[in-house]
Design an enzyme around this catalytic site. Structure first.
Site, short mmCIF file in Angstrom:
data_model
loop_
_atom_site.label_atom_id
_atom_site.label_comp_id
_atom_site.label_asym_id
_atom_site.label_seq_id
_atom_site.Cartn_x
_atom_site.Cartn_y
_atom_site.Cartn_z
N LYS A 1 -12.15 84.85 105.65
CA LYS A 1 -12.85 83.51 105.15
C LYS A 1 -12.00 82.48 106.32
O LYS A 1 -10.87 82.82 105.81
CB LYS A 1 -13.05 83.21 104.02
CG LYS A 1 -14.34 82.25 102.97
CD LYS A 1 -13.54 81.88 101.84
CE LYS A 1 -14.88 81.33 102.29
NZ LYS A 1 -14.75 80.61 99.57
N GLU B 1 -20.06 84.03 83.21
CA GLU B 1 -20.89 83.19 81.95
C GLU B 1 -21.16 83.85 81.29
O GLU B 1 -20.82 83.46 79.70
CB GLU B 1 -21.70 82.49 82.83
CG GLU B 1 -21.59 81.77 83.95
CD GLU B 1 -21.89 82.07 85.44
OE1 GLU B 1 -21.69 81.40 85.68
OE2 GLU B 1 -22.01 83.58 85.24
N ARG C 1 -26.83 80.42 82.12
CA ARG C 1 -26.79 82.49 82.16
C ARG C 1 -26.03 82.52 80.60
O ARG C 1 -26.31 83.76 80.97
CB ARG C 1 -26.12 82.17 83.55
CG ARG C 1 -26.20 82.13 84.79
CD ARG C 1 -25.76 81.77 86.41
NE ARG C 1 -26.08 83.51 87.14
CZ ARG C 1 -25.70 83.64 87.58
NH1 ARG C 1 -24.33 84.17 87.57
NH2 ARG C 1 -26.71 84.89 88.08
#
Length: 653
Positions: A295, A382, A410
């Site tokens: 990253k 979630e 969610r």
């Protein structure tokens, strides 16, 4: 998602020279004709252009730098947009946008009227699926692969998912289904080594090259045809192959789910990546490619701090001399929550902090450091976050779930079924409630009051400033049932925060200004706008504090004393706090007062700055005044006419 201003002496100030990229921008088919040297040059041009544009506008940063080689390879090997590429979450798609006809619009990224920070179907035919939340790519890509099969269309389908997003339960549901349905599709796991596994070294890369080679694939399939007729021989060969893979790569799980797993390979080795994708594009059934990336690749500060450089504000040069001391900024609401959480944990040993992969964004870093045994990051899950909190509450703990408004959507079934139905003692700290600005429609938290208000057993608070936020969080924690406190993204109001935590009366608001004819009932952090409008209109203003239960006595009194009740909220009007007030008036048979709801209209709000979002939605004091004056024009007109007539009569007399 947090943003930091990055200071640098070595940032590009002029548009970099990008001859190959300019050719691709005119016609993406040019990319498919490039040889290895040109592809390597193109990746360098994309990376430099990405640094230049994000440095100019701000936005998601590290993830895009990490997938430059992958993006170039995908568009080189596959015939996009006929072939489908589905990106998970989408914050890594800036290189994809650069390569697909939007090169000269990248300066408008995340700005009003400009490019979205995420894939958006209405923006480009290359954006095959609109996203912003995680773990959806495999399901969507599988649907597209099935659609191609049903319609007999020769099309390749690819899903690109990160090692964080693949922890989401929905991703595993799709993996399991695809292993049974056997669609022709490729899933690429972009593992930037932030949350999955350890590097397995050169041996793994060696076997990966073998497994991806056409020779190995032919041998594998040929051996299968030969050995399957020999009792036990094919089973033994298959077990041996799986044992070898299991020793050097984390592919056994995916193989057991029915996927042909290859990897891990170096996601920055462009020639190997191109050849692997070519080989895998010829295979039938569900294919799984595991690549390793860095990253922030190509920008040293981002490689060193991938979390801090996930997204950034506009890059600025370091000042030549120290800046003058500025007035301290108010804290961010997430930091107000983080401080409260630590203070409350000191007083309440049963308090547990839970987050679905939003430790930094939710302000929980200090809590995680001070109370590591009471802190649970459940990853991008979630639904699990809500139900694990329910289980804790069943056996005597006091869980606090820190979650963004749109992420709680969610876990809505669990919110109703596992928490509210059982009346469990769980506190929800709902961050990013209201308009969030440049992240746009996928992240605006403008539905939570509507989807929570209809749920029994729940109390809902909407603080107007940081001190009220602290006290209402404490009040919610003391409440023995489910409670939610919702607060916005960004800086608070600059109110004095009291150290002492005290429980406020549930369902009690306060009148903060007394006026005539008009009363503004404010729910949440727009109280300053309501007060500014109240000064112009000479209107009464109430800080309601609670959406559920409402302050019935205060509302009925204000209804009796005023001609017009204005409800103000940073939530959709449909089913929101204003609707609750209207329902109360109707139930009480109140007919002598009008109602004017001000909130988010019945539409999705596009990306812009937070202030621009609020202006567009009519949530500023000026817009409130204009709406109220329009509603009261007949009365003001009658008064004006009477005053004119009286003046004329006086002059004649």
């Amino acid at each position: 998602m947090g943003y930091d201003t990055v200071m640098s002496d070595t940032l590009p100030t002029l548009r970099p020279d990008t001859p190959l990229l300019d050719r691709v921008d005119r016609d993406i088919n040019a990319l498919r004709s490039f040889g290895e040297e040109e592809l390597l040059q193109l990746t360098d041009e994309v990376r430099r252009f990405l640094l230049y544009t994000v440095g100019s506008t701000g936005g998601h940063f590290g993830a895009g730098l990490g997938v430059v080689e992958l993006t170039v390879a995908l568009h080189h090997v596959f015939n996009t947009p006929h072939d489908r590429i589905v990106w998970d979450v989408g914050h890594q798609t800036y290189p994809h946008k650069i390569l697909t006809g939007r090169l000269n619009r990248m300066h408008s990224m995340r700005q009003r009227g400009g490019l979205s920070g995420f894939p958006k179907r209405s923006e480009s035919e290359f954006d095959t699926f609109g996203v912003g939340h995680s773990s959806t790519s495999i399901s969507a890509a599988m649907g597209m692969a099935i659609a191609a099969s049903q319609q007999d269309i020769a099309r390749k389908t690819v899903a690109v998912i990160g090692d964080g997003a693949i922890t989401g339960g929905m991703a595993f549901e799709a993996l399991a289904h695809a292993g049974d349905a056997r669609p022709n599709m490729l899933v690429i796991l972009n593992d930037n080594q932030m949350s999955i596994g350890h590097n397995t070294g050169g041996l793994a890369s060696y076997f990966a090259k073998i497994w991806a080679s056409s020779t190995y694939i032919a041998l594998r399939e040929g051996s299968k045809r030969i050995l399957e007729h020999v009792r036990g021989a094919w089973d033994l060969a298959k077990r041996t192959e799986e044992h070898m893979k299991g020793m050097v790569a984390p592919g056994t799980l995916f193989e057991e789910l029915g996927w042909h797993y290859i990897g891990p390979i170096d996601g920055h080795d462009l020639p190997q990546l191109v050849q692997t994708l070519r080989n895998m594009s010829q295979l039938k059934g569900p294919q799984f490619l595991h690549i390793r990336t860095t990253k922030g690749k190509g920008f040293d500060p981002a490689e060193a701090d991938p979390v801090g450089y996930h997204a950034i504000n506009k890059l600025e040069a370091k000042p030549k001399s120290p800046l003058p001391t500025a007035r301290p900024k108010p804290p961010k609401y997430q930091d107000v929550f983080g401080r409260w959480l630590c203070d409350a944990a000191d007083l309440e040993p049963r308090l547990i902090g839970i987050t679905p992969a939003m430790c930094e964004g939710s302000g929980m870093v200090e809590f995680a450091r001070r109370f590591p045994n009471r802190y649970y990051d459940v990853a991008i899950a979630e639904q699990h976050a809500v139900t694990v909190a329910a289980g804790m509450a069943c056996d005597g703990l006091k869980p606090v779930v820190a979650i963004y408004s749109t992420f709680l959507q969610r876990g809505y079934d669990q919110f109703i079924h596992d928490i509210a139905l059982q009346n469990l003692d769980v506190t929800f700290a709902i961050d990013r409630a209201g308009l969030v600005g440049q992240d746009g429609a996928t992240h605006h938290g403008v539905f939570d009051l509507s989807y929570m208000r209809c749920v029994p057993n729940l109390i809902i608070a909407a603080p107007s400033d940081e001190n009220e936020c602290r006290q209402l969080l404490y009040t919610a924690l003391q409440h023995p049932g489910p409670a939610a406190v919702r607060y916005p993204r960004g800086e608070a109001q600059g109110a004095l925060v009291e150290e002492e935590m005290r429980a406020l009366t549930i369902g009690e608001g306060i009148q903060v200004r007394k006026g005539q004819r008009v009363a503004v009932l404010n729910f949440g952090a727009l109280l300053h706008e309501a007060l500014a409008a109240g000064e112009v209109l000479d209107a009464s203003v109430a800080d309601m504090r609670w959406v559920k239960p409402l302050d019935r006595a205060l509302i009925l009194r204000l209804a009796a004393e005023h001609e017009l009740l204005v409800t103000l909220e940073e939530n959709v009007i449909a089913g929101g706090a204003g609707s609750a007030v209207a329902e109360l008036l109707a139930a009480e048979g109140i007919t002598g007062v009008s109602w004017l709801p001000i909130g988010i209209p019945d539409q999705f709000v596009d990306h812009a700055s937070q202030n621009e979002n609020r202006q567009a939605a009519g949530l500023t004091s000026e817009a409130i005044v204009a709406r109220v004056q329009t509603r009261l024009v007949p009365s003001f007109g009658d008064a004006s006419q009477r005053l004119t007539k009286q003046t004329e009569e006086a002059s004649q007399g």
